[in-house]
Design an enzyme around this catalytic site. Structure first.
Site, PDB file in Angstrom:
ATOM      1  CG  ASP A   5      42.921  42.403  37.964  1.00 34.25           C
ATOM      2  OD1 ASP A   5      42.159  43.094  38.679  1.00 34.25           O
ATOM      3  OD2 ASP A   5      42.666  42.145  36.771  1.00 34.25           O
ATOM      4  CG  HIS A  55      43.705  49.302  19.659  1.00 36.35           C
ATOM      5  ND1 HIS A  55      42.978  49.716  18.573  1.00 36.35           N
ATOM      6  CD2 HIS A  55      42.855  48.581  20.411  1.00 36.35           C
ATOM      7  CE1 HIS A  55      41.745  49.259  18.677  1.00 36.35           C
ATOM      8  NE2 HIS A  55      41.653  48.570  19.779  1.00 36.35           N
ATOM      9  CD  GLU A 114      38.726  52.385  26.722  1.00 38.41           C
ATOM     10  OE1 GLU A 114      39.699  51.812  27.228  1.00 38.41           O
ATOM     11  OE2 GLU A 114      38.776  52.915  25.592  1.00 38.41           O
ATOM     12  CB  VAL A 158      42.772  48.853  34.217  1.00 37.04           C
ATOM     13  CG1 VAL A 158      44.022  48.259  34.861  1.00 37.04           C
ATOM     14  CG2 VAL A 158      43.034  50.302  33.818  1.00 37.04           C
TER      15      VAL A 158
HETATM   16  P1  NAD Z   1      38.001  43.493  31.331  1.00 31.74           P
HETATM   17  O1  NAD Z   1      36.879  44.118  32.072  1.00 31.74           O
HETATM   18  O2  NAD Z   1      37.855  42.096  30.868  1.00 31.74           O
HETATM   19  O3  NAD Z   1      39.327  43.550  32.192  1.00 31.74           O
HETATM   20  C1  NAD Z   1      39.743  44.643  32.932  1.00 31.74           C
HETATM   21  C2  NAD Z   1      40.572  44.142  34.082  1.00 31.74           C
HETATM   22  O4  NAD Z   1      41.168  45.237  34.735  1.00 31.74           O
HETATM   23  C3  NAD Z   1      39.742  43.411  35.148  1.00 31.74           C
HETATM   24  O5  NAD Z   1      40.333  42.168  35.450  1.00 31.74           O
HETATM   25  C4  NAD Z   1      39.811  44.340  36.339  1.00 31.74           C
HETATM   26  O6  NAD Z   1      39.784  43.654  37.591  1.00 31.74           O
HETATM   27  C5  NAD Z   1      41.139  45.015  36.099  1.00 31.74           C
HETATM   28  N1  NAD Z   1      41.237  46.289  36.815  1.00 31.74           N
HETATM   29  C6  NAD Z   1      40.319  47.255  36.934  1.00 31.74           C
HETATM   30  N2  NAD Z   1      40.806  48.273  37.668  1.00 31.74           N
HETATM   31  C7  NAD Z   1      42.070  47.945  37.998  1.00 31.74           C
HETATM   32  C8  NAD Z   1      43.076  48.579  38.757  1.00 31.74           C
HETATM   33  N3  NAD Z   1      42.867  49.766  39.310  1.00 31.74           N
HETATM   34  N4  NAD Z   1      44.258  47.962  38.883  1.00 31.74           N
HETATM   35  C9  NAD Z   1      44.478  46.746  38.324  1.00 31.74           C
HETATM   36  N5  NAD Z   1      43.535  46.104  37.634  1.00 31.74           N
HETATM   37  C10 NAD Z   1      42.354  46.683  37.451  1.00 31.74           C
HETATM   38  O7  NAD Z   1      38.297  44.478  30.119  1.00 31.74           O
HETATM   39  P2  NAD Z   1      39.044  44.163  28.745  1.00 31.74           P
HETATM   40  O8  NAD Z   1      38.020  43.812  27.728  1.00 31.74           O
HETATM   41  O9  NAD Z   1      40.180  43.272  29.004  1.00 31.74           O
HETATM   42  O10 NAD Z   1      39.572  45.621  28.357  1.00 31.74           O
HETATM   43  C11 NAD Z   1      40.688  46.205  28.972  1.00 31.74           C
HETATM   44  C12 NAD Z   1      41.140  47.400  28.168  1.00 31.74           C
HETATM   45  O11 NAD Z   1      41.424  46.991  26.828  1.00 31.74           O
HETATM   46  C13 NAD Z   1      40.115  48.506  28.034  1.00 31.74           C
HETATM   47  O12 NAD Z   1      40.778  49.737  27.997  1.00 31.74           O
HETATM   48  C14 NAD Z   1      39.468  48.232  26.698  1.00 31.74           C
HETATM   49  O13 NAD Z   1      38.914  49.369  26.104  1.00 31.74           O
HETATM   50  C15 NAD Z   1      40.658  47.746  25.907  1.00 31.74           C
HETATM   51  N6  NAD Z   1      40.356  46.909  24.740  1.00 31.74           N
HETATM   52  C16 NAD Z   1      39.377  45.975  24.777  1.00 31.74           C
HETATM   53  C17 NAD Z   1      39.116  45.201  23.658  1.00 31.74           C
HETATM   54  C18 NAD Z   1      38.042  44.148  23.683  1.00 31.74           C
HETATM   55  O14 NAD Z   1      37.679  43.640  22.615  1.00 31.74           O
HETATM   56  N7  NAD Z   1      37.545  43.777  24.834  1.00 31.74           N
HETATM   57  C19 NAD Z   1      39.875  45.373  22.495  1.00 31.74           C
HETATM   58  C20 NAD Z   1      40.890  46.323  22.505  1.00 31.74           C
HETATM   59  C21 NAD Z   1      41.128  47.088  23.623  1.00 31.74           C
END
Ligand code: NAD
Length: 716
Positions: free
Chosen positions: A341, A448, A400, A398
């Site tokens: 991260d 996904h 979206e 990371v």
């Molecule tokens: P989140 O906000 O909980 O986590 C994202 C993480 O990425 C954070 O810890 C952030 O610090 C880190 N991050 C951001 N920029 C970064 C970088 N440049 N380098 C390294 N780390 C970085 O989000 P999430 O809910 O875990 O979602 C992450 C991805 O998964 C997104 O693309 C989202 O669309 C996808 N997704 C989410 C869900 C859901 O239900 N939340 C389901 C399927 C897919």
């Protein structure tokens, strides 16, 4: 070769070893029952003192032969098959000499029923060994005497729980319930104990064949059981909304059987078994959750001819909700994980998520401190891209955001070997577009995951334009390696699951604007068999996310010169967002949230006054289900879906599409294409062109054919 090998030892004890030729497991069918009948005949020999029934395979007996059951077309067939099995088992328990089941592996369904007809059951003391009556999960009931013997052994209440839930029991649990007479260290000990039991009980009789037999806890006439039956059916109905007739049939069979003698109860059971076996629900469940799911697990959607692969080291970019969950499931599968991260603190927080889950498991006795520590030692939290060296696969999770994703893709690829696969966990952004940031788009794929990752069984694999077959095979193998079910879809906006799931939620929201009472909408969702009602579900996902995706789609389509047609539900989402009601995370959406509780926001009916004339619930249910099934058919027609099995299994495992329908395309098959088209056109005339039936179904209605024909052709 016979299905059951017989051997009489010097001790005069007959050992009957089930070993169905040409099959990996023992399954109940004519062949196995004939073998058991032969063993029982040998007991007539005065020199034979008793019988130990065991198996040469890894399982004791895995259950009914589903291939045989799927060929049944008339109710007489299951009725007669049930009776034939019962006759052998009744003979076995009533011939006067002791019979012991030496349970060396899983004893499930018909397998457990065979064991129940033995005078005693002993099992290996191995927590992985499963005992249970899972028939209900395929819309069936135990038709080999299970609903008759189990209540007579463990009591009506415990029996209803075992058969109604269909959950597996460990040998320890079964021992606690009194189903087993003892546990054994190993196979030798098992056999020795079984023989000792026979020596000690030369005149064994089943409890129900003793003159003074009483049901443990009382039969159906006893006040306690009568009280149980005054509530159990309504509780089951409230939970299943009457969508699972097998549950009612199990209860009826146990209740009626609890008023009758053993043999009459057995006949009643065979009738209910036939009703279950002939039900559309059972056909749907067996078709999808047995045949299609097994085909998926065997690799039907994996490119053929490529060697199996394994991930040894996995990189995860982004240690947020999804990254942390993926790290946990991968480390649990024994994979070394680098969790990266932007700050060390964020990476550590991601790892702490695993610790939280494991601490809970240790507390509940489901894991040990050693196992927890070993799993945690496999996760390395970091901010350093160099740590990704040697990873076979990297999953990006990371924010979206295309730019952020492009940035981490480049940095990760700089540290990775040429052959490594790069996967994005994006929920909405087309994979082909994201792959533009990659130096090796052939190695780029979508994986996904669903939230919460440790609980959700599905991973939707998205194949971009440039994704190679080898990359797909490696992604597929990884999903199986971490114990999840993969479906494979082609790249498109919303892929398959998000796109179809969205139609369910939006249809419910659109009803609100028409003046349907919000509570009726929510109840319709549950009555339809969905795990969560539409408004509550949109609150979970968040209205602001829904709005963001819609606006992004609008922008993207405009850039491509394509028209954007907004769903009528979207106006409601916009209005609530403008009021700051963006969903559960802000404490207010369609519901108000307070102290772990929620209630529908009273303002909803002021914003959208309830119409004086309310539509019948079945109309609401039809809209919710047709919207999804039709969108799934469109995905199939557009080639987003690559197989019927992926469509059906993906819909049930991905967003909980009412399982008794057997999945989004099976919904159409079960109804018949002509009926689906006719009803869709009615709905389109009333509610809008989104209900116009997909062309692929219109063609089926005209020329015949089913989606399941395509599944059969593809070998699924
Ligand atoms: P989140 O906000 O909980 O986590 C994202 C993480 O990425 C954070 O810890 C952030 O610090 C880190 N991050 C951001 N920029 C970064 C970088 N440049 N380098 C390294 N780390 C970085 O989000 P999430 O809910 O875990 O979602 C992450 C991805 O998964 C997104 O693309 C989202 O669309 C996808 N997704 C989410 C869900 C859901 O239900 N939340 C389901 C399927 C897919």
């Amino acid at each position: 070769m016979s299905a059951v090998q017989l051997h009489v030892g010097d001790d005069g004890i007959l050992v009957a070893t089930m070993d169905l030729p040409g099959r990996p497991m023992n399954v109940v069918g004519d062949e196995l029952m004939l073998g058991i009948a032969r063993a029982v005949e040998r007991l007539a020999d005065p020199a034979v003192k008793g019988l130990v029934l065991t198996s040469a395979k890894a399982d004791f007996c895995a259950g009914g032969d589903i291939d045989r059951m799927s060929k049944w077309t008339r109710p007489e067939q299951p009725f007669e098959a049930g009776n034939a099995m019962k006759a052998v088992l009744r003979q076995m328990e009533g011939q006067g000499k002791p019979v012991v089941a030496a349970i060396n592996g899983h004893a499930l369904g018909g397998g457990l029923e065979i064991a129940l007809a033995c005078h005693a059951r002993l099992a290996l003391d191995d927590a992985r060994l499963k005992l249970g009556q899972p028939e209900v999960k395929l819309g069936l009931l135990p038709g080999g005497g299970g609903t008759v013997r189990l209540p007579r052994l463990v009591g009506i209440q415990a029996a209803l729980q075992i058969m109604g839930e269909g959950a597996d029991m460990s040998p320890q649990q079964a021992l606690g319930l009194g189903l087993l007479a003892g546990l054994a260290r190993d196979r030798d000990d098992l056999m020795a104990q079984a023989k000792a039991w026979i020596a000690a009980n030369p005149k064994a009789k089943q409890p129900w064949d003793q003159p003074k037999f009483r049901f443990p806890g009382g039969d159906s006439r006893s006040p306690a059981v009568a009280q149980l039956f005054s509530v159990a059916p309504s509780v089951a109905s409230a939970r299943s909304w009457g969508n699972y007739p097998a549950l009612q049939h199990i209860m009826s069979s146990v209740f009626e059987g609890g008023l009758l003698d053993f043999d009459a109860a057995s006949q009643v059971e065979s009738r209910y078994f036939a009703a279950c076996a002939m039900s559309q629900q059972s056909r749907n469940l067996i078709g999808t959750l047995w045949y299609q799911l097994n085909a998926i697990k065997k690799g039907a959607s994996r490119p053929a001819g490529l060697p199996a692969t394994k991930v040894n080291k996995l990189g995860i970019l982004g240690a947020g909700m999804m990254g942390a969950g993926i790290a946990y499931v991968a480390a649990k599968a024994g994979i070394e994980v680098v969790l990266l991260d932007t700050t060390q603190e964020a990476a550590e927080r991601g790892k702490a998520y695993s610790r939280g889950l494991l601490d809970k498991a240790v507390k509940k006795g489901r894991s040990t401190v050693d196992k927890r520590d070993a799993l945690l030692a496999r996760i390395t939290p970091t901010t350093d891209y160099a740590a990704l060296q040697g990873c076979d696969l990297v999953v990006e999770a990371v924010f979206e955001d295309r730019e952020v994703k492009a940035g981490v893709t480049r940095r990760a690829e700089a540290a990775l070997g040429e052959g490594a696969v790069f996967a994005s966990n994006t929920s909405t952004l087309p994979i082909t577009g994201l792959a533009q940031a990659s130096r090796r788009p052939n190695n780029f794929i979508g994986l996904h995951f669903f939230s919460p990752v440790d609980k959700m069984p599905l991973v939707e694999i998205i194949v971009g334009k440039a994704t190679s077959d080898e990359t797909l095979a490696r992604g597929f193998d990884f999903v199986l390696q971490i114990g999840k079910t993969p479906i494979v879809v082609n790249d498109s906006r919303g892929f398959y699951t998000s796109r179809v799931f969205g139609t369910y939620v939006m249809e419910g929201i659109a009803m609100l604007a028409e003046g349907v009472h919000p509570r009726s909408i929510e109840v319709a969702g549950l009555q339809a068999g969905m795990p969560m009602p539409p408004l509550a579900l949109q609150d979970e996902v968040s209205l602001s996310l829904g709005l963001h995706v819609a606006d992004q789609t609008k922008k993207d389509l405009a850039a491509e010169g394509k028209a954007y047609v907004e769903h009528p539900g979207m106006a409601v989402v916009r209005q609530l967002c403008a009021l700051g009601r963006i969903g559960k995370k802000s404490g207010q959406g369609f519901y108000d949230y307070a102290e772990g509780d929620k209630s529908l926001w009273p303002g909803l009916t002021r914003l959208y006054p309830t119409a004086a004339q309310q539509p019948p619930q079945r109309e609401l249910i039809a809209r919710l289900m047709f919207a999804q099934a039709n969108e799934a058919a469109r995905c199939f027609q557009e080639g987003v879906l690559r197989s019927v099995a992926d469509a059906n299994v993906g819909s049930i495992f991905g967003w909980g599409f009412a399982p008794f329908h057997g999945g989004a395309l099976q919904f159409i098959d079960a109804l018949g294409a002509s009926a689906f088209v006719a009803r869709s056109r009615e709905l389109a005339a009333k509610y809008g062109p989104r209900f116009e039936p997909a062309q692929v179904v219109v063609e089926q209605a005209l020329r015949g054919g089913h989606f399941s024909d395509a599944a059969a052709k593809a070998g699924t």
